[in-house]
Design a protein around this motif. Structure first.
Motif, mmCIF file in Angstrom:
data_model
loop_
_atom_site.group_PDB
_atom_site.id
_atom_site.type_symbol
_atom_site.label_atom_id
_atom_site.label_comp_id
_atom_site.label_asym_id
_atom_site.label_seq_id
_atom_site.Cartn_x
_atom_site.Cartn_y
_atom_site.Cartn_z
ATOM 1 N N VAL A 49 0.878 -1.160 0.000
ATOM 2 C CA VAL A 49 0.000 0.000 0.000
ATOM 3 C C VAL A 49 0.918 1.214 0.000
ATOM 4 N N PRO A 50 0.819 2.065 -1.021
ATOM 5 C CA PRO A 50 1.768 3.166 -1.160
ATOM 6 C C PRO A 50 1.913 4.036 0.087
ATOM 7 N N PHE A 51 0.813 4.363 0.733
ATOM 8 C CA PHE A 51 0.873 5.228 1.910
ATOM 9 C C PHE A 51 0.370 4.503 3.151
ATOM 10 N N GLY A 52 0.583 3.199 3.193
ATOM 11 C CA GLY A 52 0.101 2.378 4.302
ATOM 12 C C GLY A 52 0.764 2.683 5.623
ATOM 13 N N SER A 53 1.971 3.223 5.588
ATOM 14 C CA SER A 53 2.685 3.493 6.835
ATOM 15 C C SER A 53 2.251 4.813 7.479
ATOM 16 N N LEU A 54 1.493 5.628 6.754
ATOM 17 C CA LEU A 54 1.042 6.910 7.309
ATOM 18 C C LEU A 54 -0.165 6.717 8.216
ATOM 19 N N PRO A 55 -0.290 7.515 9.242
ATOM 20 C CA PRO A 55 -1.474 7.417 10.112
ATOM 21 C C PRO A 55 -2.701 7.947 9.365
ATOM 22 N N PRO A 56 -3.906 7.551 9.787
ATOM 23 C CA PRO A 56 -5.109 8.059 9.117
ATOM 24 C C PRO A 56 -5.207 9.573 9.262
ATOM 25 N N ALA A 57 -5.702 10.221 8.225
ATOM 26 C CA ALA A 57 -5.792 11.682 8.218
ATOM 27 C C ALA A 57 -6.938 12.159 9.106
ATOM 28 N N GLU A 58 -6.776 13.322 9.637
ATOM 29 C CA GLU A 58 -7.796 13.938 10.484
ATOM 30 C C GLU A 58 -9.038 14.287 9.642
ATOM 31 N N LEU A 59 -8.808 14.769 8.428
ATOM 32 C CA LEU A 59 -9.888 15.174 7.540
ATOM 33 C C LEU A 59 -10.302 13.997 6.669
ATOM 34 N N SER A 60 -11.524 13.554 6.834
ATOM 35 C CA SER A 60 -12.060 12.482 6.000
ATOM 36 C C SER A 60 -12.541 13.105 4.690
ATOM 37 N N MET A 61 -11.890 12.748 3.599
ATOM 38 C CA MET A 61 -12.238 13.354 2.316
ATOM 39 C C MET A 61 -13.658 12.978 1.891
ATOM 40 N N ASP A 62 -14.094 11.766 2.193
ATOM 41 C CA ASP A 62 -15.446 11.350 1.844
ATOM 42 C C ASP A 62 -16.478 12.203 2.585
#
Length: 100
Positions: A49-62
């Motif tokens: 997963v290209p950005f799998g190591s990043l924590p989930p973003a605060e802003l949910s784009m959906d």
């Protein structure tokens, strides 16, 4: 001694009957059922997963997209300011050269 090679119908009938009796007496050999042995599972390649190591973003784009299409600009701006964290998303401003 002369041997006759001709066969008569009377002699052939008992041989056929004997063969039928032998076939009935001897059970037909059962076909060996091939049991599929479970093969050891090949090691599965993990999908990267290209950005799998990043924590989930605060802003949910959906959630933001739903808000953007259903709410007023003031509500959208308030939500953006509360949830946007600089560095999690990149924001681009585009100016078109031609107005058509």
């Amino acid at each position: 001694a002369v041997v006759s090679t001709q066969s008569t119908g009377k002699e052939a009938a008992p041989k056929k009957e004997q063969k039928k009796e032998q076939n009935k007496a001897a059970p037909a050999p059962k076909k060996e059922e091939k049991k599929e042995e479970p093969q050891p599972a090949a090691p599965k390649k993990e999908k990267k997963v290209p950005f799998g190591s990043l924590p989930p973003a605060e802003l949910s784009m959906d959630q933001f997209k739903r808000l953007y299409w259903n709410e007023s600009t003031d509500v959208i701006k308030k939500n953006w300011e509360e949830n946007f964290v600089d560095g999690e998303w990149s924001v681009w401003k585009v100016e078109y050269k031609y107005q058509n």
